[in-house]
Design an enzyme around this catalytic site. Structure first.
Site, PDB file in Angstrom:
ATOM      1  N   ARG A   1     -26.593  22.975   0.262  1.00  0.00           N
ATOM      2  CA  ARG A   1     -26.672  23.554   1.592  1.00  0.00           C
ATOM      3  C   ARG A   1     -27.259  24.952   1.465  1.00  0.00           C
ATOM      4  O   ARG A   1     -27.155  25.572   0.403  1.00  0.00           O
ATOM      5  CB  ARG A   1     -25.288  23.620   2.247  1.00  0.00           C
ATOM      6  CG  ARG A   1     -24.587  22.270   2.309  1.00  0.00           C
ATOM      7  CD  ARG A   1     -23.323  22.303   3.149  1.00  0.00           C
ATOM      8  NE  ARG A   1     -23.636  22.440   4.564  1.00  0.00           N
ATOM      9  CZ  ARG A   1     -24.107  21.460   5.329  1.00  0.00           C
ATOM     10  NH1 ARG A   1     -24.311  20.267   4.829  1.00  0.00           N
ATOM     11  NH2 ARG A   1     -24.356  21.679   6.603  1.00  0.00           N
TER      12      ARG A   1
ATOM     13  N   ALA B   1     -20.213   1.978   4.862  1.00  0.00           N
ATOM     14  CA  ALA B   1     -21.664   2.132   4.751  1.00  0.00           C
ATOM     15  C   ALA B   1     -22.009   3.347   3.906  1.00  0.00           C
ATOM     16  O   ALA B   1     -21.341   4.382   3.976  1.00  0.00           O
ATOM     17  CB  ALA B   1     -22.268   2.295   6.146  1.00  0.00           C
ATOM     18  N   THR B   2     -23.059   3.227   3.130  1.00  0.00           N
ATOM     19  CA  THR B   2     -23.524   4.355   2.337  1.00  0.00           C
ATOM     20  C   THR B   2     -23.858   5.565   3.215  1.00  0.00           C
ATOM     21  O   THR B   2     -23.459   6.690   2.873  1.00  0.00           O
ATOM     22  CB  THR B   2     -24.717   3.942   1.464  1.00  0.00           C
ATOM     23  OG1 THR B   2     -24.303   2.853   0.621  1.00  0.00           O
ATOM     24  CG2 THR B   2     -25.218   5.087   0.605  1.00  0.00           C
TER      25      THR B   2
ATOM     26  N   LEU C   1     -19.514  11.737   5.333  1.00  0.00           N
ATOM     27  CA  LEU C   1     -18.200  12.276   4.960  1.00  0.00           C
ATOM     28  C   LEU C   1     -18.353  13.391   3.928  1.00  0.00           C
ATOM     29  O   LEU C   1     -17.676  14.418   4.008  1.00  0.00           O
ATOM     30  CB  LEU C   1     -17.304  11.163   4.408  1.00  0.00           C
ATOM     31  CG  LEU C   1     -16.862  10.115   5.417  1.00  0.00           C
ATOM     32  CD1 LEU C   1     -16.210   8.932   4.697  1.00  0.00           C
ATOM     33  CD2 LEU C   1     -15.907  10.709   6.443  1.00  0.00           C
TER      34      LEU C   1
ATOM     35  N   GLU D   1     -20.967  15.351   3.493  1.00  0.00           N
ATOM     36  CA  GLU D   1     -21.506  16.539   4.159  1.00  0.00           C
ATOM     37  C   GLU D   1     -20.443  17.220   5.013  1.00  0.00           C
ATOM     38  O   GLU D   1     -20.362  18.448   5.037  1.00  0.00           O
ATOM     39  CB  GLU D   1     -22.726  16.161   5.000  1.00  0.00           C
ATOM     40  CG  GLU D   1     -23.943  15.911   4.134  1.00  0.00           C
ATOM     41  CD  GLU D   1     -25.217  16.178   4.863  1.00  0.00           C
ATOM     42  OE1 GLU D   1     -25.849  17.217   4.573  1.00  0.00           O
ATOM     43  OE2 GLU D   1     -25.572  15.360   5.724  1.00  0.00           O
TER      44      GLU D   1
ATOM     45  N   GLY E   1     -27.795  21.272   5.475  1.00  0.00           N
ATOM     46  CA  GLY E   1     -28.023  20.469   4.284  1.00  0.00           C
ATOM     47  C   GLY E   1     -29.490  20.449   3.914  1.00  0.00           C
ATOM     48  O   GLY E   1     -30.359  20.387   4.785  1.00  0.00           O
TER      49      GLY E   1
ATOM     50  N   HIS F   1     -23.220   5.333  -4.747  1.00  0.00           N
ATOM     51  CA  HIS F   1     -22.181   4.556  -4.064  1.00  0.00           C
ATOM     52  C   HIS F   1     -21.784   3.454  -5.031  1.00  0.00           C
ATOM     53  O   HIS F   1     -22.538   2.517  -5.267  1.00  0.00           O
ATOM     54  CB  HIS F   1     -22.728   3.988  -2.751  1.00  0.00           C
ATOM     55  CG  HIS F   1     -21.659   3.527  -1.827  1.00  0.00           C
ATOM     56  ND1 HIS F   1     -21.918   3.263  -0.510  1.00  0.00           N
ATOM     57  CD2 HIS F   1     -20.337   3.283  -2.011  1.00  0.00           C
ATOM     58  CE1 HIS F   1     -20.796   2.871   0.090  1.00  0.00           C
ATOM     59  NE2 HIS F   1     -19.834   2.875  -0.812  1.00  0.00           N
TER      60      HIS F   1
END
Length: 127
Positions: free
Chosen positions: A113, A33-34, A40, A42, A61, A68
């Site tokens: 971030r 999934a996007t 992942l 982050e 963040g 994607h």
């Protein structure tokens, strides 16, 4: 804080049913999934900076750009690399790229971030 461009983090994951678009509700196919790809990315940025922050600091963040580019089916292994490319005071900019084990670029983008004092941040959001 001892952060400078070039700091990197890598993680490797295998696509499981809980990682799929079906499970996240972001689609109806059993592929990565996007939103999971974003999580992942982050995570990799968080892991890169964590050892370099002062006690009581964390990072949050603030901005994301994500492409994607290729589907990753159940059982596929995806390696994500994040690199700190810019430090502007407390603002950190990372680029990331995810590839499968055949070398296909699954996704890429940027994550920004900001380093904050954890207690002050939590005090502000709990009002």
């Amino acid at each position: 804080m001892t952060l400078s461009p070039g700091l990197r983090s890598q993680l490797l994951t295998m696509v499981e049913r809980s990682d799929t678009a079906e499970k996240f509700g972001s689609g109806d196919v059993p592929v990565l999934a996007t939103p999971r790809l974003l999580a992942l990315a982050e995570r990799a940025t968080v892991e890169a900076v964590r050892p370099h922050l002062a006690e009581g600091e964390t990072s949050v963040g603030t901005r994301v750009e994500l492409e994607h580019l290729a589907a990753s089916p159940l059982g596929a292994h995806v390696e994500l690399t994040a690199e700190l490319t810019e430090v502007d005071g407390r603002r950190l900019v990372f680029t990331f790229e995810a590839r499968d084990l055949q070398g296909t670029v699954v996704g890429r983008g940027t994550v920004e971030r900001v380093v904050v004092d954890r207690a002050r941040f939590l005090a502000r959001v709990s009002r």
